[in-house]
Design a protein around this motif. Structure first.
Motif, PDB file in Angstrom:
ATOM      1  N   GLU A   1      -4.648  -2.202  -3.926  1.00  0.00           N
ATOM      2  CA  GLU A   1      -4.546  -2.893  -2.641  1.00  0.00           C
ATOM      3  C   GLU A   1      -3.069  -3.045  -2.290  1.00  0.00           C
ATOM      4  OE1 GLU A   1      -6.835  -3.999  -0.436  1.00  0.00           O
ATOM      5  OE2 GLU A   1      -8.337  -2.935  -1.642  1.00  0.00           O
ATOM      6  N   ARG A   2      -2.731  -2.719  -1.057  1.00  0.00           N
ATOM      7  CA  ARG A   2      -1.357  -2.894  -0.576  1.00  0.00           C
ATOM      8  C   ARG A   2      -1.438  -3.689   0.717  1.00  0.00           C
ATOM      9  NH1 ARG A   2      -1.146   2.940  -2.218  1.00  0.00           N
ATOM     10  NH2 ARG A   2       0.136   3.020  -4.108  1.00  0.00           N
ATOM     11  N   PRO A   3      -1.343  -5.012   0.632  1.00  0.00           N
ATOM     12  CA  PRO A   3      -1.612  -5.861   1.797  1.00  0.00           C
ATOM     13  C   PRO A   3      -0.576  -5.676   2.893  1.00  0.00           C
ATOM     14  CG  PRO A   3      -0.748  -7.154  -0.034  1.00  0.00           C
ATOM     15  CD  PRO A   3      -1.013  -5.787  -0.577  1.00  0.00           C
ATOM     16  N   PRO A   4      -0.962  -5.976   4.131  1.00  0.00           N
ATOM     17  CA  PRO A   4      -0.017  -5.893   5.245  1.00  0.00           C
ATOM     18  C   PRO A   4       1.157  -6.849   5.054  1.00  0.00           C
ATOM     19  CG  PRO A   4      -2.281  -6.084   6.041  1.00  0.00           C
ATOM     20  CD  PRO A   4      -2.320  -6.343   4.568  1.00  0.00           C
ATOM     21  N   LEU A   5       2.248  -6.538   5.723  1.00  0.00           N
ATOM     22  CA  LEU A   5       3.433  -7.392   5.698  1.00  0.00           C
ATOM     23  C   LEU A   5       3.112  -8.740   6.332  1.00  0.00           C
ATOM     24  CD1 LEU A   5       6.551  -7.595   5.190  1.00  0.00           C
ATOM     25  CD2 LEU A   5       6.810  -6.774   7.554  1.00  0.00           C
ATOM     26  N   GLN A   6       3.537  -9.790   5.654  1.00  0.00           N
ATOM     27  CA  GLN A   6       3.388 -11.149   6.180  1.00  0.00           C
ATOM     28  C   GLN A   6       4.714 -11.881   5.997  1.00  0.00           C
ATOM     29  OE1 GLN A   6       0.704 -12.638   7.556  1.00  0.00           O
ATOM     30  NE2 GLN A   6      -0.909 -11.130   7.154  1.00  0.00           N
ATOM     31  N   GLY A   7       5.143 -12.589   7.013  1.00  0.00           N
ATOM     32  CA  GLY A   7       6.342 -13.413   6.889  1.00  0.00           C
ATOM     33  C   GLY A   7       7.619 -12.596   6.920  1.00  0.00           C
ATOM     34  N   ARG A   8       8.690 -13.220   6.472  1.00  0.00           N
ATOM     35  CA  ARG A   8      10.011 -12.603   6.547  1.00  0.00           C
ATOM     36  C   ARG A   8      10.491 -12.281   5.135  1.00  0.00           C
ATOM     37  NH1 ARG A   8      13.632 -12.561  10.819  1.00  0.00           N
ATOM     38  NH2 ARG A   8      15.836 -12.268  10.284  1.00  0.00           N
ATOM     39  N   VAL A   9      10.841 -11.027   4.887  1.00  0.00           N
ATOM     40  CA  VAL A   9      11.341 -10.619   3.584  1.00  0.00           C
ATOM     41  C   VAL A   9      12.685  -9.915   3.772  1.00  0.00           C
ATOM     42  CG1 VAL A   9       9.016 -10.353   2.647  1.00  0.00           C
ATOM     43  CG2 VAL A   9      10.162  -8.370   3.641  1.00  0.00           C
ATOM     44  N   GLU A  10      13.421  -9.805   2.685  1.00  0.00           N
ATOM     45  CA  GLU A  10      14.718  -9.147   2.724  1.00  0.00           C
ATOM     46  C   GLU A  10      14.738  -7.981   1.746  1.00  0.00           C
ATOM     47  OE1 GLU A  10      18.038 -11.731   2.303  1.00  0.00           O
ATOM     48  OE2 GLU A  10      17.362 -13.125   3.874  1.00  0.00           O
ATOM     49  N   ALA A  11      15.481  -6.949   2.091  1.00  0.00           N
ATOM     50  CA  ALA A  11      15.583  -5.765   1.238  1.00  0.00           C
ATOM     51  C   ALA A  11      16.925  -5.095   1.478  1.00  0.00           C
ATOM     52  CB  ALA A  11      14.445  -4.787   1.539  1.00  0.00           C
TER      53      ALA A  11
ATOM     54  N   GLY B   1       9.475  -1.193  -6.383  1.00  0.00           N
ATOM     55  CA  GLY B   1       9.377  -1.008  -4.945  1.00  0.00           C
ATOM     56  C   GLY B   1       8.112  -1.613  -4.379  1.00  0.00           C
ATOM     57  N   VAL B   2       8.140  -1.929  -3.077  1.00  0.00           N
ATOM     58  CA  VAL B   2       7.010  -2.573  -2.410  1.00  0.00           C
ATOM     59  C   VAL B   2       6.581  -1.726  -1.219  1.00  0.00           C
ATOM     60  CG1 VAL B   2       6.237  -4.614  -1.147  1.00  0.00           C
ATOM     61  CG2 VAL B   2       7.750  -4.870  -3.125  1.00  0.00           C
ATOM     62  N   ILE B   3       5.276  -1.483  -1.116  1.00  0.00           N
ATOM     63  CA  ILE B   3       4.695  -0.782   0.029  1.00  0.00           C
ATOM     64  C   ILE B   3       3.699  -1.711   0.703  1.00  0.00           C
ATOM     65  CG2 ILE B   3       3.341   1.203   0.817  1.00  0.00           C
ATOM     66  CD1 ILE B   3       4.274   2.697  -1.712  1.00  0.00           C
ATOM     67  N   HIS B   4       3.864  -1.893   2.005  1.00  0.00           N
ATOM     68  CA  HIS B   4       2.892  -2.629   2.803  1.00  0.00           C
ATOM     69  C   HIS B   4       2.147  -1.632   3.699  1.00  0.00           C
ATOM     70  CE1 HIS B   4       4.188  -6.656   1.689  1.00  0.00           C
ATOM     71  NE2 HIS B   4       5.445  -6.266   1.841  1.00  0.00           N
ATOM     72  N   GLU B   5       0.844  -1.486   3.468  1.00  0.00           N
ATOM     73  CA  GLU B   5       0.028  -0.661   4.343  1.00  0.00           C
ATOM     74  C   GLU B   5      -0.466  -1.506   5.511  1.00  0.00           C
ATOM     75  OE1 GLU B   5      -1.749   2.662   1.295  1.00  0.00           O
ATOM     76  OE2 GLU B   5      -2.847   0.764   1.421  1.00  0.00           O
ATOM     77  N   LEU B   6      -1.078  -0.823   6.492  1.00  0.00           N
ATOM     78  CA  LEU B   6      -1.606  -1.496   7.695  1.00  0.00           C
ATOM     79  C   LEU B   6      -0.532  -2.357   8.337  1.00  0.00           C
ATOM     80  CD1 LEU B   6      -5.091  -2.561   6.247  1.00  0.00           C
ATOM     81  CD2 LEU B   6      -4.496  -0.468   7.467  1.00  0.00           C
ATOM     82  N   SER B   7       0.689  -1.822   8.351  1.00  0.00           N
ATOM     83  CA  SER B   7       1.851  -2.564   8.855  1.00  0.00           C
ATOM     84  C   SER B   7       2.612  -1.701   9.846  1.00  0.00           C
ATOM     85  CB  SER B   7       2.755  -2.993   7.690  1.00  0.00           C
ATOM     86  OG  SER B   7       2.071  -3.835   6.789  1.00  0.00           O
ATOM     87  N   ALA B   8       2.025  -1.505  11.008  1.00  0.00           N
ATOM     88  CA  ALA B   8       2.637  -0.670  12.037  1.00  0.00           C
ATOM     89  C   ALA B   8       3.885  -1.351  12.593  1.00  0.00           C
ATOM     90  CB  ALA B   8       1.648  -0.399  13.158  1.00  0.00           C
TER      91      ALA B   8
ATOM     92  N   VAL C   1      16.646  -5.778  11.621  1.00  0.00           N
ATOM     93  CA  VAL C   1      15.379  -6.467  11.387  1.00  0.00           C
ATOM     94  C   VAL C   1      14.262  -5.578  11.909  1.00  0.00           C
ATOM     95  CG1 VAL C   1      13.990  -8.530  11.808  1.00  0.00           C
ATOM     96  CG2 VAL C   1      16.480  -8.722  11.621  1.00  0.00           C
ATOM     97  N   VAL C   2      13.324  -5.255  11.036  1.00  0.00           N
ATOM     98  CA  VAL C   2      12.197  -4.399  11.378  1.00  0.00           C
ATOM     99  C   VAL C   2      10.965  -5.278  11.552  1.00  0.00           C
ATOM    100  CG1 VAL C   2      10.774  -2.449  10.658  1.00  0.00           C
ATOM    101  CG2 VAL C   2      13.210  -2.500  10.066  1.00  0.00           C
ATOM    102  N   HIS C   3      10.347  -5.211  12.732  1.00  0.00           N
ATOM    103  CA  HIS C   3       9.206  -6.058  13.065  1.00  0.00           C
ATOM    104  C   HIS C   3       7.913  -5.254  12.909  1.00  0.00           C
ATOM    105  CE1 HIS C   3      11.672  -9.285  14.993  1.00  0.00           C
ATOM    106  NE2 HIS C   3      12.532  -8.281  15.094  1.00  0.00           N
ATOM    107  N   ALA C   4       6.954  -5.843  12.192  1.00  0.00           N
ATOM    108  CA  ALA C   4       5.653  -5.195  11.985  1.00  0.00           C
ATOM    109  C   ALA C   4       4.585  -6.265  11.889  1.00  0.00           C
ATOM    110  CB  ALA C   4       5.665  -4.348  10.716  1.00  0.00           C
ATOM    111  N   GLY C   5       3.662  -6.305  12.840  1.00  0.00           N
ATOM    112  CA  GLY C   5       2.569  -7.264  12.788  1.00  0.00           C
ATOM    113  C   GLY C   5       3.071  -8.688  12.716  1.00  0.00           C
ATOM    114  N   ARG C   6       2.673  -9.372  11.661  1.00  0.00           N
ATOM    115  CA  ARG C   6       3.050 -10.776  11.492  1.00  0.00           C
ATOM    116  C   ARG C   6       4.259 -10.946  10.592  1.00  0.00           C
ATOM    117  NH1 ARG C   6      -2.856 -13.714  10.561  1.00  0.00           N
ATOM    118  NH2 ARG C   6      -3.800 -13.048  12.548  1.00  0.00           N
ATOM    119  N   GLY C   7       5.015  -9.892  10.395  1.00  0.00           N
ATOM    120  CA  GLY C   7       6.137  -9.992   9.494  1.00  0.00           C
ATOM    121  C   GLY C   7       7.377  -9.290   9.994  1.00  0.00           C
ATOM    122  N   GLN C   8       8.478  -9.524   9.297  1.00  0.00           N
ATOM    123  CA  GLN C   8       9.740  -8.844   9.570  1.00  0.00           C
ATOM    124  C   GLN C   8      10.415  -8.540   8.242  1.00  0.00           C
ATOM    125  OE1 GLN C   8       9.918 -12.419  10.797  1.00  0.00           O
ATOM    126  NE2 GLN C   8       8.310 -11.769  12.216  1.00  0.00           N
ATOM    127  N   VAL C   9      11.161  -7.438   8.236  1.00  0.00           N
ATOM    128  CA  VAL C   9      11.988  -7.095   7.085  1.00  0.00           C
ATOM    129  C   VAL C   9      13.434  -7.067   7.546  1.00  0.00           C
ATOM    130  CG1 VAL C   9      12.512  -5.416   5.278  1.00  0.00           C
ATOM    131  CG2 VAL C   9      10.141  -5.721   6.047  1.00  0.00           C
TER     132      VAL C   9
END
Length: 446
Positions: free
Chosen positions: A40-50, A221-228, A239-247
């Motif tokens: 399972e690779r859940p969608p991005l949620q919230g704000r993360v840094e990389a 490494g981290v992969i978020h699927e279903l994260s258009a 800052v990359v915006h996808a769904g309910r999250g940002q990187v």
């Protein structure tokens, strides 16, 4: 365990599917039915840094991610659907060297300096893939050997030229074979000569992508699927915006290719998605021992080429045709089966278990487009049919430029990029008209 034993059981599913933008499930291909188990690779949620955010979990994104993770970078990959969902998980699986325009064309159009720079990298992608398979134990059914097949006398001369050209650039693992030898190696009387490249081969493409994703994740490494991704906010960091999250990331790599949509309109304007169709037969067992007895993959020399190989469970995977603009044909089997029967008439009663389509990205020059959207935002797109090896090469090159080594990146970024004549409205009919001309020349042997 043998490759035949390790493959997942895959029953027939003759559906046209299509996994278009908006869909998040794999096209019902033979590859999807026989892929590796996935976490399972859940969608991005919230704000993360990389350190680096990569948009797209196809070969370009995964290759870049794995190289960067090996170098110690914190990398997050955002995927709109699933790992390997696009062309990376649907293609013919053949490791073909060089670029869609070969070194002689690059010399003529861009000069010897550009040709030398690109020529030094032209045979690197396949070696990266083989090294990845060996290092991480990726079970993607690799088989050595790739064949270019000539149908006409003109194409025989093209093979001779091809061999001499690649040898001039240092590639010496090539063997020219006559018609008799070619028939014995392929099981078809269609070809007058073939050129065998001992350094290439073929893979189960979706398993390769899935195996690379697992290797990347094993390195942290981290992969978020279903994260258009909907927006890239320029800045340092970006800052990359996808769904309910940002990187929030120091660097961004845009690796969407044919499925970029409207994310970056300036990239979409310089390229055109094109569809190619593939079928997979029922397992042939031992009924046709003459078909590809060496298990090498084959592509012919036509402008609109056919390509084929045996899968690990001895299905014939046969592809060809181009739909400009990526429209999905209603009956894939009716397009590809006649092509297959021209090559292997003995398969007239063989059942087709799978039929699918997928998009690759075409550029006007047929050379890949690589560059920057901002000082810290990089992109690569438009492999124009040579994506399996090029994406693995450019993943290494993008990792290099992020680490401050720009020479190889600049060799690609300095190539000129052009929009298609007629813009997005007329690019399809203009390109299709040109392709029809070259297809007619192939049929007439001109």
């Amino acid at each position: 365990m043998s490759a035949h034993a390790s493959i997942l059981k895959a029953g027939p599913a003759p559906v046209q599917a299509l996994g278009q933008p908006g869909s998040t499930t794999h096209a019902p291909s033979y590859y999807a039915a026989s892929g590796l188990p996935q976490p399972e690779r859940p969608p991005l949620q919230g704000r993360v840094e990389a350190d680096v955010c990569i948009i797209g979990a196809g070969y370009t994104g995964l290759s870049s991610a794995l190289h960067l993770a090996e170098a110690g970078f914190k990398v997050v990959v955002l995927e709109a659907a699933r790992v390997g969902w696009g062309a990376s998980g649907r293609n013919g699986g053949q490791l073909v060297h060089s670029y869609s325009r070969d070194m002689d064309v690059i010399e003529a159009r861009h000069g010897q300096d550009a040709a030398r720079a690109l020529g030094r990298m032209a045979f690197e992608g396949a070696e990266i893939i083989k090294a990845r398979i060996a290092r991480y134990g990726i079970d993607c059914h690799f088989r050595p050997g790739g064949v270019f097949a000539a149908i006409t006398d003109k194409q025989v001369h093209q093979l001779e030229h091809h061999k001499a050209l690649w040898e001039r650039y240092g590639h010496t693992q090539l063997e020219l074979r006559d018609g008799r030898q070619s028939e014995a190696a392929i099981g078809s009387r269609r070809y007058k000569a073939t050129l065998l490249d001992h350094s290439t081969g073929h893979v189960h493409p979706l398993r390769l992508a899935q195996g690379e994703a697992a290797a990347f994740e094993a390195l942290g490494g981290v992969i978020h699927e279903l994260s258009a991704v909907t927006r890239i906010e320029r800045g340092e960091p970006a800052v990359v915006h996808a769904g309910r999250g940002q990187v929030k990331a120091r660097f961004v790599i845009v690796a969407c290719n044919a499925y970029i949509g409207d994310l970056e309109p300036q990239l979409a304007a310089r390229s055109m998605p094109c569809g190619t169709q593939v079928i997979a037969t029922e397992p042939l067992g031992e009924r046709f021992p003459e078909i590809l007895p060496t298990e090498q993959c084959v592509e012919d020399c036509n402008f609109l080429l056919d390509y084929f190989r045996l899968s690990a469970d001895r299905r014939l995977v046969y592809g060809g045709g181009v739909i400009y603009g990526a429209r999905d044909p209603a009956h894939i089997e009716s397009i590809i089966r006649p092509k297959m029967l021209k090559t292997f008439p003995q398969l007239k009663d063989v059942r087709i278990d799978y039929a699918w389509t997928g998009n690759f990205l075409l550029t006007l020059t047929r050379l890949p487009e690589v560059g920057r959207l901002a000082s810290n935002i990089y992109y690569s797109q438009g492999c124009s049919g040579h994506g399996v090896t090029f994406t693995h090469l450019i993943g290494r090159v993008l990792a290099e430029v992020i680490q401050g080594q720009s020479e190889r990146f600049d060799a690609f970024a300095s190539l000129p990029h052009y929009p298609f004549p007629g813009g997005r409205l007329l690019r399809v009919p203009f390109t299709a008209l040109g392709a029809a001309y070259y297809d007619l020349r192939d049929k007439l042997g001109l």
